[in-house]
Design an enzyme around this catalytic site. Sequence first.
Site, PDB file in Angstrom:
ATOM      1  N   ASP A 149      -4.161 -15.190   7.458  1.00  0.00           N
ATOM      2  CA  ASP A 149      -2.894 -15.994   6.933  1.00  0.00           C
ATOM      3  C   ASP A 149      -2.071 -16.857   7.862  1.00  0.00           C
ATOM      4  OD1 ASP A 149      -3.071 -14.740   4.435  1.00  0.00           O
ATOM      5  OD2 ASP A 149      -1.980 -13.013   5.136  1.00  0.00           O
TER       6      ASP A 149
ATOM      7  N   ARG B 205       0.849  -1.187   0.051  1.00  0.00           N
ATOM      8  CA  ARG B 205      -0.048  -0.018   0.209  1.00  0.00           C
ATOM      9  C   ARG B 205       0.861   1.276  -0.020  1.00  0.00           C
ATOM     10  NH1 ARG B 205      -2.653  -4.279   1.921  1.00  0.00           N
ATOM     11  NH2 ARG B 205      -4.916  -4.439   2.033  1.00  0.00           N
TER      12      ARG B 205
ATOM     13  N   ARG C  21       3.839 -19.711   2.923  1.00  0.00           N
ATOM     14  CA  ARG C  21       3.463 -20.000   4.136  1.00  0.00           C
ATOM     15  C   ARG C  21       3.449 -21.284   4.676  1.00  0.00           C
ATOM     16  NH1 ARG C  21       3.004 -14.543   5.543  1.00  0.00           N
ATOM     17  NH2 ARG C  21       1.579 -13.384   4.517  1.00  0.00           N
TER      18      ARG C  21
ATOM     19  N   SER D 190     -12.702  -9.754   2.227  1.00  0.00           N
ATOM     20  CA  SER D 190     -11.632  -9.737   1.893  1.00  0.00           C
ATOM     21  C   SER D 190     -11.185  -8.246   1.698  1.00  0.00           C
ATOM     22  CB  SER D 190     -11.422 -10.116   0.275  1.00  0.00           C
ATOM     23  OG  SER D 190     -10.402  -9.830  -0.347  1.00  0.00           O
TER      24      SER D 190
HETATM   25  C1  S3P Z   1      -4.277  -8.907   2.413  1.00  0.00           C
HETATM   26  C2  S3P Z   1      -5.398  -9.614   2.813  1.00  0.00           C
HETATM   27  C3  S3P Z   1      -5.693 -11.067   2.875  1.00  0.00           C
HETATM   28  C4  S3P Z   1      -4.304 -11.815   3.046  1.00  0.00           C
HETATM   29  C5  S3P Z   1      -3.198 -11.369   2.069  1.00  0.00           C
HETATM   30  C6  S3P Z   1      -3.163  -9.911   2.275  1.00  0.00           C
HETATM   31  C7  S3P Z   1      -4.077  -7.581   1.983  1.00  0.00           C
HETATM   32  O1  S3P Z   1      -6.190 -11.506   1.638  1.00  0.00           O
HETATM   33  O2  S3P Z   1      -4.776 -13.120   3.083  1.00  0.00           O
HETATM   34  O3  S3P Z   1      -2.218 -12.239   2.398  1.00  0.00           O
HETATM   35  O4  S3P Z   1      -2.862  -7.086   2.339  1.00  0.00           O
HETATM   36  O5  S3P Z   1      -5.213  -7.027   1.941  1.00  0.00           O
HETATM   37  P1  S3P Z   1      -7.787 -11.560   1.309  1.00  0.00           P
HETATM   38  O6  S3P Z   1      -8.334  -9.954   1.138  1.00  0.00           O
HETATM   39  O7  S3P Z   1      -8.104 -12.310   0.153  1.00  0.00           O
HETATM   40  O8  S3P Z   1      -8.435 -11.923   2.410  1.00  0.00           O
END
Ligand code: S3P
Length: 429
Positions: free
Chosen positions: A312, A10, A385, A157
């Site tokens: 995760d 980000r 992981r 998500s």
């Molecule tokens: C993430 C969101 C999660 C996570 C990924 C990182 C992020 O995925 O599993 O490793 O940085 O927004 P989802 O949005 O598919 O849950």
Amino acid sequence: MPGDKSISHRAIILASIATGTSHVKGLLEGDDVLATIAAMRAMGASIDKQDEQGDAVWRIKGVGPMGLTAPTAPLDFGNAGTGVRLVMGLVAGAGIDARFIGDASLSARPMGRVLDPLRQMGAQADALMADDGAQRLPVHIKAASLMPANITPNVASAQVKSAILLAALGTMGTTSVREKIATRGHTETMLELFGAAISTQQQDGYHVVALNNQTGPGALRALDLDVPGDPSSAAFPMVAALSVPGSDVVLENIMLNRQRDGLIRVLRQMGADIEMLNPRQASGESCADLRVKYSKLKAIEVGADIAPDMIDEYPALAIAAAAAEGTTHMTGLAELRVKESDRLAAIEAGLKANGVAVEAGADWLKVTGGPIKGGGLVATHHDHRIAMAFLCLGLSAEAPVSIDDSTMIATSFPTFFALMADLGADIDG
Ligand code: S3P
């Protein structure tokens, strides 16, 4: 600990579209984030790394509002689900044309969850249609103008929420995302730091995030950021310390966001001795040092409601559960089937190969702890992981545990081997 992967993606994305030059310290220099850097450079941002008294500082000169240019070649995101999904949103909102590709693991993951809401905003996107109807990479987003929208994603998500918010930066008006269960809020926290008009509130049982762009495409101001350590990477030395007798380890500067600290809450309920030292703030997020000591863990029920706060961390939790007394039952895990690999299947197969009693269903996992035989070879399916979790299992197993590939650990935790060796782990490559 390496910088947080979610925050690192980000920081690069938002700094690349801000006006002015941002400086980012503590960035995760993993392959996933390097792919996002390459993509943002390909669309006009100027990004370089400097050395300031031994510390790496990434300097990002942003292109300003609606300043992104169409890349001349497909954007290759490698293994990075967060990178590809967030940048698809950004590109759609920027009104430029771009193609997206990735490695075998990323090319098997669902993209419709992001493309469908973007189409609701007016995006024009083509994806490869799999036999089961899923939309996959390669994806082609074509130049189009987007409209604001109110969207309730049908999957919990943060990547979907973030793609919508990033697309909304290119629209005039207010876009909102309604979540039944709040997911990690790093995009909205960081958008606010960069000067965007973001609001979050509870409404009719939903967590609602809104971006108010009343005067046209969102103008962000450059910023200096310090990326805190990644709790999802810290999970591995944490679980290793809890399961190897005599361990006493301090993990410095770990982010403790409520939507990311589920594993720590669960491990504490299982009896883990985890102490938080020096609580502080970095780049709008809470963080602390964590002191973790070997603990005798007891199995618990891990309900579905906590899953988004530790999505995760199930590979690491499964390893802790293998060392705990009793059967740990984890529910609400359907999303694990569409991560870097089908993690439920990979955990089940890896534990079985190492003599651990395990059962898995469509969205649940049961792991019964006890002496761990080890001696098995684990198929990682190109999933970092899964690889790190099973190397940690080896630390408390009677015979060494092997994995079939470790190269992809560099996507999120390039210093994993050196750090684990410093803690006394005997891992050979
Ligand atoms: C993430 C969101 C999660 C996570 C990924 C990182 C992020 O995925 O599993 O490793 O940085 O927004 P989802 O949005 O598919 O849950």
